[in-house]
Design an enzyme around this catalytic site. Sequence first.
Site, short mmCIF file in Angstrom:
data_model
loop_
_atom_site.label_atom_id
_atom_site.label_comp_id
_atom_site.label_asym_id
_atom_site.label_seq_id
_atom_site.Cartn_x
_atom_site.Cartn_y
_atom_site.Cartn_z
N ASP A 65 0.84 -1.20 0.00
CA ASP A 65 0.00 0.00 0.00
C ASP A 65 0.88 1.25 0.00
OD1 ASP A 65 -2.42 -1.28 0.17
OD2 ASP A 65 -2.61 -1.08 2.33
N TYR A 67 1.96 4.81 1.72
CA TYR A 67 1.97 5.26 3.12
C TYR A 67 0.65 5.97 3.42
CZ TYR A 67 7.05 4.54 2.80
OH TYR A 67 8.30 4.00 2.62
N PHE A 78 7.64 2.47 -1.39
CA PHE A 78 8.73 2.71 -0.43
C PHE A 78 9.28 4.14 -0.46
CE2 PHE A 78 8.98 -1.93 -1.16
CZ PHE A 78 8.78 -2.37 0.14
N HIS A 187 10.48 -8.99 4.06
CA HIS A 187 10.14 -7.57 3.93
C HIS A 187 11.16 -6.73 4.71
CE1 HIS A 187 7.75 -3.87 4.16
NE2 HIS A 187 7.10 -4.34 3.11
#
Length: 229
Positions: A65, A67, A78, A187
């Site tokens: 998703d 932020y 990211f 992750h």
Amino acid sequence: MIAPLNPDWKALLASEIEKPYFKELTRFIDEEYKNGQCFPQQNKIFNAFNLCAFKDIKVVILGQDPYHKPNLANGLCFSVNPGMAIPASLFNIYKEIENDLQVSPPTHGNLSSWAKQGVLLLNATLSVKVHKAGSHQKKGWETFTDTVIQLISAQKKNIVFMLWGGYAKAKGSKINTQNHLVLETGHPSPLSANRGFWFGNKHFSTCNTFLKKNGESVINWVEKNPALF
């Protein structure tokens, strides 16, 4: 309104964006942005595509998703807007780059320079409501981004796919591993990284070695000056 896709992506995805699910998704997004705060800015939803043309793709990095806190998301997974503090997951990405390549990492969190070099920074879901992680999941974005991954897999060769964490790895079933390099690891979030599932993966050097072997220019992962857009 969602800003349009750039011409080469629009041509490739013309039939997809005419499908009923995508038209319903567009109506949902318009209402969400009209009635509350959502991220990224509506004209940045397709930023990953508009900064990285289909013909230029060398690498695909998959996120989940955008932020969901204010002023961070810029349409690239990211990545954050210039001037914002580097989030924890991106900090760990930079730390791995530093260890892998023996270079000092950037001091900013804007990854637009990666996108402009051919890195498609693609979230599975391209929008989110403020303070509500996952709020725009299962509305159609995942179907759209699955199609994007399948399209890249089918029409390109020797792309490096970086799949970080279980959510990204699940997308791996859409990729022809005979034609592309698929790199998987945990992750980069602190929870995963601190349990030993991120550091030491050497994805960035492995990627550049593969690109060079296949006649492509390597990615400069440590652009020091954030590009504004």
